[in-house]
Enzyme design. Structure first.
Site, PDB file in Angstrom:
ATOM      1  N   ALA A  13       0.828  -1.217   0.000  1.00 60.79           N
ATOM      2  CA  ALA A  13       0.000   0.000   0.000  1.00 60.79           C
ATOM      3  C   ALA A  13       0.856   1.258   0.000  1.00 60.79           C
ATOM      4  O   ALA A  13       0.463   2.288   0.535  1.00 60.79           O
ATOM      5  CB  ALA A  13      -0.921  -0.012   1.217  1.00 60.79           C
ATOM      6  N   ARG A  19      -2.970   7.325 -11.101  1.00 59.04           N
ATOM      7  CA  ARG A  19      -4.131   7.281 -12.002  1.00 59.04           C
ATOM      8  C   ARG A  19      -5.434   7.728 -11.330  1.00 59.04           C
ATOM      9  O   ARG A  19      -6.457   7.854 -11.982  1.00 59.04           O
ATOM     10  CB  ARG A  19      -4.281   5.856 -12.573  1.00 59.04           C
ATOM     11  CG  ARG A  19      -3.202   5.485 -13.567  1.00 59.04           C
ATOM     12  CD  ARG A  19      -3.167   3.990 -13.849  1.00 59.04           C
ATOM     13  NE  ARG A  19      -2.440   3.237 -12.826  1.00 59.04           N
ATOM     14  CZ  ARG A  19      -2.292   1.912 -12.812  1.00 59.04           C
ATOM     15  NH1 ARG A  19      -2.848   1.184 -13.769  1.00 59.04           N
ATOM     16  NH2 ARG A  19      -1.613   1.306 -11.856  1.00 59.04           N
ATOM     17  N   GLN A  77       8.418   1.789   2.961  1.00 58.04           N
ATOM     18  CA  GLN A  77       9.133   1.702   1.679  1.00 58.04           C
ATOM     19  C   GLN A  77       9.350   3.152   1.242  1.00 58.04           C
ATOM     20  O   GLN A  77       8.487   3.763   0.608  1.00 58.04           O
ATOM     21  CB  GLN A  77       8.287   0.934   0.652  1.00 58.04           C
ATOM     22  CG  GLN A  77       8.987   0.707  -0.674  1.00 58.04           C
ATOM     23  CD  GLN A  77       8.029   0.272  -1.779  1.00 58.04           C
ATOM     24  OE1 GLN A  77       6.803   0.374  -1.660  1.00 58.04           O
ATOM     25  NE2 GLN A  77       8.589  -0.212  -2.881  1.00 58.04           N
ATOM     26  N   LYS A 358     -26.799  20.036  18.454  1.00 55.14           N
ATOM     27  CA  LYS A 358     -25.393  19.631  18.587  1.00 55.14           C
ATOM     28  C   LYS A 358     -25.098  19.424  20.055  1.00 55.14           C
ATOM     29  O   LYS A 358     -25.448  20.287  20.878  1.00 55.14           O
ATOM     30  CB  LYS A 358     -24.489  20.716  18.008  1.00 55.14           C
ATOM     31  CG  LYS A 358     -23.035  20.328  18.001  1.00 55.14           C
ATOM     32  CD  LYS A 358     -22.079  21.462  18.313  1.00 55.14           C
ATOM     33  CE  LYS A 358     -22.113  21.882  19.741  1.00 55.14           C
ATOM     34  NZ  LYS A 358     -21.088  22.831  20.155  1.00 55.14           N
ATOM     35  N   ALA A 430     -42.399  34.783  24.581  1.00 53.34           N
ATOM     36  CA  ALA A 430     -41.908  34.832  23.200  1.00 53.34           C
ATOM     37  C   ALA A 430     -41.030  36.062  22.999  1.00 53.34           C
ATOM     38  O   ALA A 430     -41.271  37.122  23.578  1.00 53.34           O
ATOM     39  CB  ALA A 430     -43.089  34.871  22.241  1.00 53.34           C
TER      40      ALA A 430
HETATM   41  C1  UD1 Z   1      -0.478  -4.994 -10.291  1.00 58.40           C
HETATM   42  C2  UD1 Z   1       0.261  -6.171 -10.931  1.00 58.40           C
HETATM   43  C3  UD1 Z   1      -0.574  -6.693 -12.095  1.00 58.40           C
HETATM   44  C4  UD1 Z   1      -1.961  -7.089 -11.615  1.00 58.40           C
HETATM   45  C5  UD1 Z   1      -2.629  -5.951 -10.851  1.00 58.40           C
HETATM   46  C6  UD1 Z   1      -3.879  -6.472 -10.177  1.00 58.40           C
HETATM   47  C7  UD1 Z   1       2.616  -5.661 -10.632  1.00 58.40           C
HETATM   48  C8  UD1 Z   1       3.886  -5.255 -11.285  1.00 58.40           C
HETATM   49  N1  UD1 Z   1       1.541  -5.742 -11.402  1.00 58.40           N
HETATM   50  O1  UD1 Z   1      -0.536  -3.992 -11.272  1.00 58.40           O
HETATM   51  O2  UD1 Z   1       0.042  -7.815 -12.687  1.00 58.40           O
HETATM   52  O3  UD1 Z   1      -2.754  -7.472 -12.728  1.00 58.40           O
HETATM   53  O4  UD1 Z   1      -1.761  -5.416  -9.851  1.00 58.40           O
HETATM   54  O5  UD1 Z   1      -4.643  -5.458  -9.615  1.00 58.40           O
HETATM   55  O6  UD1 Z   1       2.606  -5.933  -9.458  1.00 58.40           O
HETATM   56  N2  UD1 Z   1       2.802  -0.610  -4.380  1.00 58.40           N
HETATM   57  C9  UD1 Z   1       3.736  -0.518  -3.360  1.00 58.40           C
HETATM   58  N3  UD1 Z   1       4.996  -0.101  -3.654  1.00 58.40           N
HETATM   59  C10 UD1 Z   1       5.383   0.209  -4.925  1.00 58.40           C
HETATM   60  C11 UD1 Z   1       4.440   0.097  -5.951  1.00 58.40           C
HETATM   61  C12 UD1 Z   1       3.144  -0.324  -5.653  1.00 58.40           C
HETATM   62  O7  UD1 Z   1       3.425  -0.787  -2.201  1.00 58.40           O
HETATM   63  O8  UD1 Z   1       6.555   0.579  -5.094  1.00 58.40           O
HETATM   64  C13 UD1 Z   1       1.423  -1.035  -4.031  1.00 58.40           C
HETATM   65  C14 UD1 Z   1       0.361  -0.048  -4.477  1.00 58.40           C
HETATM   66  O9  UD1 Z   1       0.084   0.879  -3.443  1.00 58.40           O
HETATM   67  C15 UD1 Z   1      -0.826  -0.947  -4.801  1.00 58.40           C
HETATM   68  C16 UD1 Z   1      -0.198  -2.288  -5.133  1.00 58.40           C
HETATM   69  O10 UD1 Z   1       1.143  -2.231  -4.732  1.00 58.40           O
HETATM   70  O11 UD1 Z   1      -1.682  -1.091  -3.697  1.00 58.40           O
HETATM   71  C17 UD1 Z   1      -0.254  -2.601  -6.634  1.00 58.40           C
HETATM   72  O12 UD1 Z   1       0.385  -1.540  -7.339  1.00 58.40           O
HETATM   73  P1  UD1 Z   1      -0.244  -0.919  -8.659  1.00 58.40           P
HETATM   74  O13 UD1 Z   1       0.649   0.149  -9.130  1.00 58.40           O
HETATM   75  O14 UD1 Z   1      -1.663  -0.614  -8.459  1.00 58.40           O
HETATM   76  O15 UD1 Z   1      -0.097  -2.165  -9.649  1.00 58.40           O
HETATM   77  P2  UD1 Z   1      -0.930  -2.451 -10.964  1.00 58.40           P
HETATM   78  O16 UD1 Z   1      -0.384  -1.623 -12.064  1.00 58.40           O
HETATM   79  O17 UD1 Z   1      -2.376  -2.359 -10.699  1.00 58.40           O
HETATM   80 CA    CA Z   2      -3.551  -1.718  -9.020  1.00 60.38          CA
END
Ligand code: UD1
Ligand code: CA
Length: 458
Positions: A13, A19, A77, A358, A430
């Site tokens: 997370a 996006r 991270q 309130k 009143a």
């Molecule tokens: C990811 C998968 C994809 C899958 C999809 C499903 C990868 C490379 N791809 O893509 O194959 O189909 O999920 O929903 O994993 N996050 C971190 N640290 C980072 C980057 C991301 O904790 O450095 C967390 C984000 O907060 C998120 C999760 O990892 O909750 C997934 O990351 P996101 O960028 O949404 O991956 P997708 O492009 O959706």
């Molecule tokens: Ca995702």
């Protein structure tokens, strides 16, 4: 299922959620009023009461603050270099906890269900998987990672950006759902092999799949078919799709248990709210937080409620706005009432149109039917608050209390300047501006006496 202490959950997370086009970290965006991350944690907690860890990064302080009651381990991270990097960052912590297996889930998959995860884990253990993940089959693989199989066996997951039909053949419709089971000992040596040699210049957790398959590990992709509850949320459009799915599931569930929901398509109920059988929701209506609507309650249309308890026999009339309030049995509220935090209505009390409360308690059978503000007030039983009454609770610096004892009658358009108290069975004339306490059983009039003068000729 009894999952021993040798298994933990890791929620990824740390990402920003570019996006979403929002300054809020993606996992804090809400679905029916609940942050997506909390929904994911709620699904995991019954399986891993001690062992839910979160990888946080982007605006980690805000995320940590929002989910502080969830009692999860936090791993930072600092730089978000991809999902593979997130796993690598968490690895020492997972090892230190002595875990043998870890379930890794993306934090943006808010509709995950405990039952499904339990089934998945059980299946992985039975199959003695080294590395397993859930897949979905979609008409359009969109931005998801594509699952490549050779003779039915998983060979790799290729991210949308890296997929090339010329190199990889016809586009598969099977995608990676982002829920992984790892046997730590089997997978550990692969972590160092992750590279950023891809279009996003990130470390992908999904590269472990090809690496594992090449090394002869038992890698399993469990196809869940078409199941939108396992879809990740990356965009506002996807968020509203998932929210609609959950909304409809919750409303249908309460109807099946005996709530009468007359306009189900326009009713939104939080996953934490409870509707007793025999309540009636006319809708459109929004009920958020840990609200509880008792049997025999009628909620008319266009009501917004958050964390309210409404007891049996009460009618909430249209266009009322209710927050952190307790409405006792057989009350009437609204239309157009506003109950702010700390409002309490005892049995049979009435609050009518354009009345705001309130931090105020309105006693048994008391009434404030029109155009009134009651703030920081304690009001006894059988009190009548006339139209236009205002408790003047704020002197510009501090808030003060108003007490109105049982049986009192406040005439229309009275201003009660707090701190002040009105005794039992007292009557306030009143239009009075009351600045001094009124003794019980007395009449207080605090306004200029009326003069009738001859009218000047026009
Ligand atoms: C990811 C998968 C994809 C899958 C999809 C499903 C990868 C490379 N791809 O893509 O194959 O189909 O999920 O929903 O994993 N996050 C971190 N640290 C980072 C980057 C991301 O904790 O450095 C967390 C984000 O907060 C998120 C999760 O990892 O909750 C997934 O990351 P996101 O960028 O949404 O991956 P997708 O492009 O959706
Ligand atoms: Ca995702």
């Amino acid at each position: 299922m009894n999952i021993n202490n040798n298994m933990g959950a890791l929620v990824l997370a740390a990402g920003k959620g570019t996006r979403m086009h929002s300054s809020l970290p993606k996992v804090l965006h809400t679905i029916l009023g609940v942050p997506m991350l909390s929904l994911v944690i709620n699904a995991l907690k019954p399986i891993f009461p001690q062992h839910v860890r979160l990888v946080l990064g982007h605006q980690s302080d805000l995320v940590r603050e929002t989910i502080k009651d969830n009692d999860c381990g936090i791993i930072l991270q600092a730089e978000q270099l991809g999902t593979g990097h997130a796993l690598r960052t968490a690895w020492p912590d997972l090892k230190a906890a002595g875990l043998e297996y870890v379930l890794v889930v993306n934090g943006d998959t808010p509709l995950l269900k405990t039952e499904r995860l339990t089934w998945f884990i059980k299946h992985c253990l039975q199959a003695e998987a080294d590395l397993a993940f859930m897949t979905l089959t979609l008409d359009d693989p969109a931005s998801f990672g594509r699952v490549l199989r050779v003779k039915g066996k998983v060979a790799a997951v290729l991210e949308a950006k890296d997929y090339d039909a010329v190199l990889h053949g016809p586009e598969p419709k099977e995608i990676n759902a982002g829920i992984y089971f790892l046997r730590m000992q089997s997978v550990e040596y692969l972590l160092d092999k992750l590279t950023r040699a891809n279009k996003s210049n990130e470390y992908y957790i999904t590269d472990l799949i090809a690496l594992g398959a090449e090394s002869g590990l038992n890698v399993i992709g469990l196809d869940q078919g078409r199941d939108d509850t396992l879809l990740g949320v990356n965009t506002p459009h996807e968020l509203s799709r998932s929210e609609e799915l959950l909304r409809s599931e919750i409303v249908t569930g309460w109807m099946q248990k005996g709530a009468l929901i007359r306009n189900p398509y326009a009713t939104r109920i939080s996953p934490a709210a409870v509707l007793e059988p025999g309540c009636e929701i006319c809708g459109p209506c929004e009920i958020y937080g840990a609200s509880r609507i008792a049997s025999g309650v009628v909620m008319e249309s266009h009501i917004w409620a958050n964390n309210v308890r409404i007891d049996s026999g009460t009618r909430v009339r249209a266009f009322s706005h209710l927050e952190d309030a307790h409405i006792g049995p057989n009350c009437t509220v609204g239309p157009f009432a506003r109950l702010r935090p700390g409002s309490e209505m005892a049995e049979n009390a009435h609050v009518g149109n354009f009345v705001e409360m309130k931090k105020t308690r309105l006693g048994v059978g008391s009434k404030a039917n029109h155009l009134t503000y009651l703030g920081d007030a304690e009001i006894g039983a059988g009190v009548n608050i006339g139209a236009g009454t205002i408790t003047c609770n704020y002197d510009g610096k501090h808030k003060h209390q108003t007490r109105i004892e049982s049986g009192a009658f406040i005439g229309s358009n009275a201003s009660l300047v707090a701190p002040v108290s009105i005794g039992e069975n007292a009557l306030v004339g009143a239009g009075s501006v009351i600045t001094k306490d009124v003794p019980p059983e007395s009449l207080a009039i605090a306004r200029e006496k009326q003069k009738n003068l001859p009218r000047r000729p026009a």
